[in-house]
Write an enzyme that holds these catalytic residues in place. Structure first.
Site, short mmCIF file in Angstrom:
data_model
loop_
_atom_site.label_atom_id
_atom_site.label_comp_id
_atom_site.label_asym_id
_atom_site.label_seq_id
_atom_site.Cartn_x
_atom_site.Cartn_y
_atom_site.Cartn_z
N HIS A 53 0.86 -1.19 0.00
CA HIS A 53 0.00 0.00 0.00
C HIS A 53 0.89 1.24 0.00
CE1 HIS A 53 -3.84 -1.98 1.85
NE2 HIS A 53 -3.29 -2.74 0.91
N GLU A 55 0.94 3.88 1.78
CA GLU A 55 1.42 4.30 3.10
C GLU A 55 2.61 3.45 3.56
OE1 GLU A 55 -3.19 4.28 3.55
OE2 GLU A 55 -1.69 3.35 2.27
N CYS A 83 -6.20 1.82 5.84
CA CYS A 83 -6.82 0.59 6.31
C CYS A 83 -6.22 0.26 7.69
CB CYS A 83 -6.59 -0.55 5.32
SG CYS A 83 -4.86 -1.09 5.21
N CYS A 86 -2.39 -0.41 7.57
CA CYS A 86 -1.59 0.81 7.43
C CYS A 86 -1.66 1.66 8.70
CB CYS A 86 -2.04 1.59 6.20
SG CYS A 86 -1.64 0.75 4.66
#
Length: 149
Positions: A53, A55, A83, A86
């Site tokens: 992801h 992040e 999410c 993260c």
């Protein structure tokens, strides 16, 4: 406004992710001195890695750049509510402030779902600012998924 220019960089990363066929999410980490330490967009498909992801990629890059597992005093700008995975990494990295664009009622982990930072076992909770460039971030996501249906 400084936070808008940083979110503009995150939106650039989101558009680049979209252009690579990835879900359009972008992230930028800024150090305590205001310098950009890391920029990333989603790369889950490209890297065949469900943890890639935006992040997490940005956190990894910023930590490597600083030579530390902590990002104390740093700010994270991301186009979509993180999410739970993260959000947990953001807490572990001790990021000071989180700025995010679009809300994610389905998979978010900050204001929705797990609400990681308000959980009693959270090691750290950053200051959270939501809704930054939310309309543009949401439009990128809506258009991306509409094109795939």
């Amino acid at each position: 406004m400084v936070f808008m220019s940083r979110m503009d960089l995150a939106l650039e990363e989101a558009r680049a992710a979209r252009d690579r066929g990835e879900v359009p999410v972008g992230a930028v980490i800024v150090g305590p001195d205001g310098a950009v330490l890391a920029r990333a967009g989603n790369r889950t498909r490209e890297l065949t890695d469900p943890t890639a992801h935006a992040e997490l990629l940005a956190v990894r890059e910023a930590c490597a750049r600083l030579g530390s597992e902590r990002l104390t005093g740093c700010d994270l700008y991301v186009t979509l509510e993180p999410c739970a995975m993260c959000a947990a990494a953001i807490a572990a990295a001790r990021i000071a402030r989180l700025y995010y664009g679009a809300s994610d009622p389905k998979s978010g982990g900050v204001a929705h779902g797990a609400k990681v930072f308000s959980h009693p076992q959270a090691h750290h909770a950053p200051e959270v600012y939501d809704g930054i460039a939310a309309e543009e971030a949401a439009a990128l996501l809506k258009d991306f998924f509409a094109d795939r249906r």
